[in-house]
Design a protein around this motif. Structure first.
Motif, PDB file in Angstrom:
ATOM      1  N   SER A  69      15.782  -3.314   4.357  1.00  0.00           N
ATOM      2  CA  SER A  69      15.728  -4.478   3.313  1.00  0.00           C
ATOM      3  C   SER A  69      15.175  -3.886   2.687  1.00  0.00           C
ATOM      4  O   SER A  69      14.234  -2.223   2.358  1.00  0.00           O
ATOM      5  N   PRO A  70      14.819  -4.346   1.251  1.00  0.00           N
ATOM      6  CA  PRO A  70      13.787  -4.051  -0.133  1.00  0.00           C
ATOM      7  C   PRO A  70      12.477  -3.541   0.475  1.00  0.00           C
ATOM      8  O   PRO A  70      11.639  -2.302  -0.596  1.00  0.00           O
ATOM      9  N   GLU A  71      11.479  -3.804   1.090  1.00  0.00           N
ATOM     10  CA  GLU A  71      10.424  -3.256   1.466  1.00  0.00           C
ATOM     11  C   GLU A  71      10.277  -2.358   1.925  1.00  0.00           C
ATOM     12  O   GLU A  71       9.168  -1.746   2.531  1.00  0.00           O
ATOM     13  N   ARG A  72      11.110  -1.959   2.535  1.00  0.00           N
ATOM     14  CA  ARG A  72      11.098  -0.680   3.632  1.00  0.00           C
ATOM     15  C   ARG A  72      11.452   0.548   2.484  1.00  0.00           C
ATOM     16  O   ARG A  72      12.559   0.825   1.832  1.00  0.00           O
ATOM     17  N   SER A 103       2.815  12.441  -0.594  1.00  0.00           N
ATOM     18  CA  SER A 103       4.230  13.166  -1.690  1.00  0.00           C
ATOM     19  C   SER A 103       3.811  12.130  -3.138  1.00  0.00           C
ATOM     20  O   SER A 103       3.563  10.602  -3.245  1.00  0.00           O
ATOM     21  N   ARG A 104       3.576  13.193  -4.420  1.00  0.00           N
ATOM     22  CA  ARG A 104       4.353  11.659  -5.592  1.00  0.00           C
ATOM     23  C   ARG A 104       5.271  11.205  -4.792  1.00  0.00           C
ATOM     24  O   ARG A 104       4.725  10.107  -6.326  1.00  0.00           O
ATOM     25  N   GLU A 105       6.185  11.899  -4.815  1.00  0.00           N
ATOM     26  CA  GLU A 105       7.815  10.610  -4.983  1.00  0.00           C
ATOM     27  C   GLU A 105       7.451   9.237  -4.079  1.00  0.00           C
ATOM     28  O   GLU A 105       7.922   8.827  -4.874  1.00  0.00           O
ATOM     29  N   LEU A 106       6.228   8.692  -3.394  1.00  0.00           N
ATOM     30  CA  LEU A 106       6.364   8.010  -2.791  1.00  0.00           C
ATOM     31  C   LEU A 106       5.251   7.301  -3.473  1.00  0.00           C
ATOM     32  O   LEU A 106       5.169   5.981  -2.904  1.00  0.00           O
ATOM     33  N   GLU A 107       4.507   8.065  -3.836  1.00  0.00           N
ATOM     34  CA  GLU A 107       2.936   7.328  -4.798  1.00  0.00           C
ATOM     35  C   GLU A 107       3.011   6.444  -5.197  1.00  0.00           C
ATOM     36  O   GLU A 107       2.824   5.337  -5.600  1.00  0.00           O
ATOM     37  N   LEU A 108       4.234   6.817  -6.358  1.00  0.00           N
ATOM     38  CA  LEU A 108       5.018   6.035  -7.782  1.00  0.00           C
ATOM     39  C   LEU A 108       5.403   4.844  -7.497  1.00  0.00           C
ATOM     40  O   LEU A 108       4.453   3.966  -8.167  1.00  0.00           O
ATOM     41  N   PRO A 109       6.150   4.300  -6.090  1.00  0.00           N
ATOM     42  CA  PRO A 109       6.871   2.710  -5.680  1.00  0.00           C
ATOM     43  C   PRO A 109       5.044   2.059  -5.108  1.00  0.00           C
ATOM     44  O   PRO A 109       4.994   1.701  -4.810  1.00  0.00           O
ATOM     45  N   LEU A 110       4.720   3.508  -4.476  1.00  0.00           N
ATOM     46  CA  LEU A 110       3.162   2.404  -3.633  1.00  0.00           C
ATOM     47  C   LEU A 110       2.535   1.794  -5.210  1.00  0.00           C
ATOM     48  O   LEU A 110       1.855   0.718  -4.833  1.00  0.00           O
ATOM     49  N   ARG A 111       1.908   2.599  -5.781  1.00  0.00           N
ATOM     50  CA  ARG A 111       1.596   1.969  -7.258  1.00  0.00           C
ATOM     51  C   ARG A 111       1.840   1.236  -7.696  1.00  0.00           C
ATOM     52  O   ARG A 111       1.325   0.133  -7.960  1.00  0.00           O
ATOM     53  N   GLU A 112       3.482   0.964  -7.998  1.00  0.00           N
ATOM     54  CA  GLU A 112       3.928  -0.436  -8.183  1.00  0.00           C
ATOM     55  C   GLU A 112       3.293  -1.192  -8.048  1.00  0.00           C
ATOM     56  O   GLU A 112       3.576  -1.954  -8.248  1.00  0.00           O
ATOM     57  N   ARG A 113       3.988  -1.113  -6.075  1.00  0.00           N
ATOM     58  CA  ARG A 113       3.997  -2.439  -5.305  1.00  0.00           C
ATOM     59  C   ARG A 113       2.315  -3.103  -5.658  1.00  0.00           C
ATOM     60  O   ARG A 113       2.003  -4.627  -5.915  1.00  0.00           O
ATOM     61  N   HIS A 114       1.427  -1.914  -5.463  1.00  0.00           N
ATOM     62  CA  HIS A 114      -0.109  -2.109  -5.681  1.00  0.00           C
ATOM     63  C   HIS A 114       0.068  -3.616  -7.488  1.00  0.00           C
ATOM     64  O   HIS A 114      -1.089  -4.454  -7.118  1.00  0.00           O
ATOM     65  N   GLU A 115       0.452  -2.806  -8.039  1.00  0.00           N
ATOM     66  CA  GLU A 115       0.371  -3.779  -9.839  1.00  0.00           C
ATOM     67  C   GLU A 115       0.936  -4.766  -9.546  1.00  0.00           C
ATOM     68  O   GLU A 115       0.275  -5.565  -9.868  1.00  0.00           O
ATOM     69  N   HIS A 116       2.201  -4.641  -9.065  1.00  0.00           N
ATOM     70  CA  HIS A 116       2.697  -5.937  -8.339  1.00  0.00           C
ATOM     71  C   HIS A 116       1.818  -7.005  -7.734  1.00  0.00           C
ATOM     72  O   HIS A 116       2.153  -8.393  -8.471  1.00  0.00           O
ATOM     73  N   ALA A 117       1.559  -6.253  -7.474  1.00  0.00           N
ATOM     74  CA  ALA A 117       0.594  -7.394  -6.175  1.00  0.00           C
ATOM     75  C   ALA A 117      -1.276  -8.176  -7.237  1.00  0.00           C
ATOM     76  O   ALA A 117      -1.580  -9.209  -7.052  1.00  0.00           O
ATOM     77  N   GLY A 118      -0.831  -7.226  -7.849  1.00  0.00           N
ATOM     78  CA  GLY A 118      -2.025  -7.842  -9.220  1.00  0.00           C
ATOM     79  C   GLY A 118      -3.617  -6.980  -9.093  1.00  0.00           C
ATOM     80  O   GLY A 118      -4.344  -7.070  -9.831  1.00  0.00           O
ATOM     81  N   LEU A 132      13.303  19.228   8.776  1.00  0.00           N
ATOM     82  CA  LEU A 132      12.621  18.599   8.347  1.00  0.00           C
ATOM     83  C   LEU A 132      10.715  18.566   9.012  1.00  0.00           C
ATOM     84  O   LEU A 132       9.972  19.574   9.681  1.00  0.00           O
ATOM     85  N   VAL A 133       9.911  18.177   8.209  1.00  0.00           N
ATOM     86  CA  VAL A 133       8.248  18.332   8.474  1.00  0.00           C
ATOM     87  C   VAL A 133       7.502  17.243   8.372  1.00  0.00           C
ATOM     88  O   VAL A 133       6.072  17.470   9.173  1.00  0.00           O
ATOM     89  N   ALA A 134       8.033  16.308   7.439  1.00  0.00           N
ATOM     90  CA  ALA A 134       6.853  15.504   7.802  1.00  0.00           C
ATOM     91  C   ALA A 134       7.500  14.010   7.196  1.00  0.00           C
ATOM     92  O   ALA A 134       8.444  14.360   6.156  1.00  0.00           O
ATOM     93  N   VAL A 135       6.976  13.411   7.664  1.00  0.00           N
ATOM     94  CA  VAL A 135       8.316  11.638   7.177  1.00  0.00           C
ATOM     95  C   VAL A 135       6.624  10.691   7.043  1.00  0.00           C
ATOM     96  O   VAL A 135       5.761  10.813   7.444  1.00  0.00           O
ATOM     97  N   GLU A 136       7.004   9.943   5.167  1.00  0.00           N
ATOM     98  CA  GLU A 136       5.956   8.659   4.428  1.00  0.00           C
ATOM     99  C   GLU A 136       7.022   7.461   4.885  1.00  0.00           C
ATOM    100  O   GLU A 136       8.043   8.102   4.567  1.00  0.00           O
ATOM    101  N   THR A 137       6.824   6.595   5.307  1.00  0.00           N
ATOM    102  CA  THR A 137       6.932   4.996   5.767  1.00  0.00           C
ATOM    103  C   THR A 137       6.438   3.879   4.304  1.00  0.00           C
ATOM    104  O   THR A 137       5.013   3.909   5.127  1.00  0.00           O
ATOM    105  N   LEU A 138       6.884   3.460   4.093  1.00  0.00           N
ATOM    106  CA  LEU A 138       6.272   2.175   3.463  1.00  0.00           C
ATOM    107  C   LEU A 138       6.659   0.954   4.530  1.00  0.00           C
ATOM    108  O   LEU A 138       8.255   0.873   4.947  1.00  0.00           O
ATOM    109  N   ASN A 139       6.510   0.016   5.281  1.00  0.00           N
ATOM    110  CA  ASN A 139       6.833  -0.654   6.127  1.00  0.00           C
ATOM    111  C   ASN A 139       7.829  -0.660   6.894  1.00  0.00           C
ATOM    112  O   ASN A 139       8.645  -1.365   6.856  1.00  0.00           O
ATOM    113  N   TRP A 140       7.762  -0.168   8.107  1.00  0.00           N
ATOM    114  CA  TRP A 140       9.054   1.111   8.498  1.00  0.00           C
ATOM    115  C   TRP A 140       8.514   1.554   9.320  1.00  0.00           C
ATOM    116  O   TRP A 140       8.798   2.760   9.853  1.00  0.00           O
ATOM    117  N   PRO A 141       8.068   1.258  10.413  1.00  0.00           N
ATOM    118  CA  PRO A 141       7.402   1.429  11.400  1.00  0.00           C
ATOM    119  C   PRO A 141       7.813   1.865  12.748  1.00  0.00           C
ATOM    120  O   PRO A 141       8.000   2.957  13.395  1.00  0.00           O
TER     121      PRO A 141
END
Lengths: 413, 107
Positions: A350-353, A186-201, A364-373
Motif C-alpha cells: 500500500s502507498p504508505e508502506r 539510510s539515505r535511501e529511506l531518508e528521502l521519502p521520510l523527509r518528503e512525508r514530513h514536509e507534506h504533513a507540514g 541481508l544485514v538490516a531492514v528499515e521499514t515505514l508503516n510496515w510492522p
C-alpha cells in the motif's frame, strides 16, 4: 533477612528494572538494592516523546506498580543516588554518605542529553527531553506554543516535531547534518521520510547550524546560519552522552560508555556489569565495540545480566532493533547497518508502506521499514536466527512472504 | 470493572481487574503479570504482548485487526487461531471473565 552483600543496581530505568525483575524471577534470593535518582517508579521512556504531550494527564508509563518491588523484596531507593564507587572494598557510596556493600554491582545509569552549545540555551522556553518531568513540561508548553523550533533531526526531534504539529503549532526542524536521521537510517529511506514530513507540514532545514537563541528572558527567536526563525518554544534533541562518570572516577575502563565484555562485565572488574545506554560492548552483528540506545537493548542486556548473576551465564547477541513513531510514520529498524552497505528500497503493498533492505557482500544485514510492522517482524525473525537472506532471494517478493514460505517449509519438513 | 484471568505457562493463574477502556496489555503490565513483555509500550510495533484467548471464548474478544493479523504471523511463540496482541484488546464489561493464556516466549 541475610546480612550478605547482594546486587546493587545504580540507575532506575528500563535496564535496571530488567536486571532486578530477572534476578527475582530466576530465583536469586540475596539482597537487591536499586538506586534510582528520580523520584518516580521506574518507567518507560519511549512514550515520552511519542504521546506524553498529547495525553499528559492520562500518561501511565510506570513499568510495574510499587507492590511489584515490595512483594519481591527489592529495596527500591527512589530519589537517592550513588556518588562514588569503592571497587577495592566492593562498596558504593550514596549521596547521603551511606556505604552499601555489593557482591555484584550493575551500572544502569543511562545517558544524559548532549547540551545545546549555543548562547541562549538557558532561556525560558528552551527544553530538552529525557525524563518524565521533561515530557510533562514540554506537554504543558505545547498548550500555548505557536512557533516551535526543533533543533536536531533525529528520532526524538522528529517525534517531537510531529507531536507539536498535531497540537496545532507551526514547526521547523533545524538539522546541522545534510540530512535527517543521518546516524539512524539510510539515505535511501531518508528521502521519502523527509518528503512525508514536509507534506504533513513540517518545515525542514538541513545543513543548517543554530548560532544563538534570543529573547528577553524567554526565547522568541532562533538565529541560524541561514535565517532568523520566530520561536516561542524550542526543543532540542542532538544526541546523548553515556553517564559513565562513576565508572571513570573509579578507574574502570571507559570509552564513550563503560567498556564491558561479551557477558557485559567490566573489562576492568568482573564484579561490575554495565547495561543499557551506558554500556559499550562487543556484538556479533557489529565490528568492534558498540553502544546502543534502545529499549530492546536495555531490556535484553538487563535480562542477560540478571540471569548471569543468578547462575546462567551467556554472551550478549540479541538482534538490535529500534522504532520511532513520527506522527503517522512508524519507522522500524532491525539489525545494524553500516554506511557502506547497499540499500535497496522496496515499495509495500500500500502507498504508505516502504522497506529498505541493507545488504553487505550480498547478504541481508538490516531492514528499515515505514508503516510496515509485519515486514519489520519478519526481518527480526530471519536476522536473529541468522538465516541467510541473499539479495536474489528478495527479487519480486517481500521478507514477510519469504519468512512465511520458509516457516511453512520447516513445518512440512 | 471487568476482571480477566491470565493463565501462565507454569500452570498458575493471575486475576486482574482494570477499568473499561484499558488495554489488556496495560492491565497485565500494571499488575506485574509475568510474560507480557510489551517492549513497544502498546503501539502494535513489537508483538511481545502476544496471548492466546481461551478457546471457549474466542468469539468474545473478536478477531485481530488487519495490521495485528499480519504481525501475528511473526510472534516468537507459535501463532494459533486464538492468537491476539493484548495491546489491541480493550477491556469492557462484555469481556468480564475473559481468560487468556500467556505463551512460553515473547521475544
Amino acid at each position: 533477612m541475610t546480612s550478605m552483600a547482594g546486587v546493587v543496581v545504580v540507575g532506575g530505568g528500563q535496564a535496571a528494572f530488567s536486571v532486578v525483575s530477572t534476578l527475582r524471577a530466576s530465583g536469586y534470593a540475596a539482597p537487591v538494592t536499586v538506586f534510582a535518582a528520580e523520584p518516580h517508579l521506574p518507567y518507560q521512556r519511549p512514550p515520552l516523546s511519542k504521546k506524553a504531550h498529547t495525553e499528559p494527564e492520562g500518561l501511565r508509563v510506570e513499568l510495574v506498580p510499587e507492590s511489584f518491588y515490595r512483594e519481591r523484596n527489592i529495596d527500591l531507593r527512589l530519589g537517592d543516588d550513588v556518588v562514588a564507587l569503592d571497587t577495592a572494598a566492593a562498596t558504593v557510596v550514596t549521596r547521603t554518605g551511606a556505604r552499601v556493600p555489593y557482591a555484584h554491582l550493575v551500572l544502569a545509569t543511562g545517558a544524559r542529553n548532549r547540551p545545546l552549545p549555543v548562547p541562549g540555551a538557558e532561556l525560558d522556553g528552551v527544553h530538552a527531553l529525557r525524563s518524565l518531568d521533561d515530557a510533562l513540561t514540554i506537554g504543558r508548553a505545547l498548550t500555548t506554543a505557536r512557533d516551535v523550533v526543533v533543533v536536531g533531526g533525529g528520532f526524538i526531534g522528529l517525534e517531537l516535531a510531529r507531536v507539536a504539529l498535531a497540537r496545532g503549532a507551526r514547526v521547523t526542524v533545524v538539522e546541522l547534518a545534510d540530512r535527517l536521521l543521518s546516524r539512524a537510517v539510510s539515505r535511501e529511506l531518508e528521502l521519502p521520510l523527509r518528503e512525508r514530513h514536509e507534506h504533513a507540514g513540517v518545515r525542514v532545514l538541513t545543513g543548517t547550524g543554530v548560532r544563538a537563541l534570543e529573547g528577553p528572558g524567554r526565547v522568541d527567536r532562533v538565529v541560524t546560519d541561514r535565517e532568523v526563525l520566530a520561536a516561542d518554544l524550542v526543543v532540542y534533541g542532538i544526541g546523548a552522552i553515556p553517564r559513565d562518570d562513576l565508572a571513570r572516577e573509579a578507574g574502570l575502563a571507559v570509552d564513550d560508555g563503560v567498556v564491558v565484555d561479551e557477558q557485559l562485565r567490566s573489562v576492568t572488574d568482573p564484579r561490575i556489569s554495565a547495561v543499557g545506554d551506558c554500556a559499550r560492548h562487543p556484538h556479533p552483528h557489529a565490528e568492534g565495540l558498540v553502544r546502543l540506545e534502545s529499549v530492546q537493548n536495555a531490556i535484553d542486556q538487563g535480562t542477560l545480566v540478571g540471569r548471569r548473576i543468578a547462575g546462567s551465564p551467556a554472551s550478549y547477541e540479541s538482534l538490535p532493533w529500534f522504532w520511532s513513531d513520527q506522527g503517522d510514520l512508524r519507522l522500524q529498524i532491525a539489525g545494524l547497518r553500516s554506511p557502506a552497505d547497499e540499500v535497496r528500497l522496496v515499495p509495500g503493498d500500500s502507498p504508505e508502506r516502504l522497506a529498505g533492505y541493507a545488504f553487505r557482500d550480498g547478504l541481508l544485514v538490516a531492514v528499515e521499514t515505514l508503516n510496515w510492522p509485519a515486514e519489520h517482524l519478519a526481518a527480526r525473525r530471519l536476522l536473529e536466527r541468522r538465516t541467510p537472506v541473499l539479495a536474489g532471494d528478495l527479487a519480486g517478493t517481500t521478507l514477510g512472504a519469504l519468512a512465511r514460505a520458509r516457516r511453512a517449509a520447516e513445518v512440512r519438513a | 470493572m471487568p476482571t480477566v484471568i491470565f493463565q501462565l505457562p507454569d500452570g498458575t493463574e493471575r486475576k486482574v481487574t482494570a477499568a473499561s477502556g484499558t488495554a489488556l496489555m496495560q492491565a497485565a503490565v500494571s499488575n506485574g503479570v509475568p510474560g507480557i513483555v510489551a517492549e513497544c509500550g502498546g503501539n502494535a510495533s513489537c508483538a511481545t504482548c502476544h496471548v492466546y484467548v481461551d478457546a471457549a471464548q474466542s468469539g468474545l474478544a473478536g478477531p485481530p485487526n488487519d495490521v495485528e493479523d499480519e504481525m501475528l504471523d511473526f510472534t516468537a511463540a507459535e501463532r494459533r487461531p486464538t492468537s491476539r496482541l493484548s495491546c489491541q484488546i480493550h477491556l469492557s464489561d462484555a469481556l468480564d471473565g475473559l481468560v487468556v493464556h500467556v505463551p512460553e516466549e515473547q521475544v
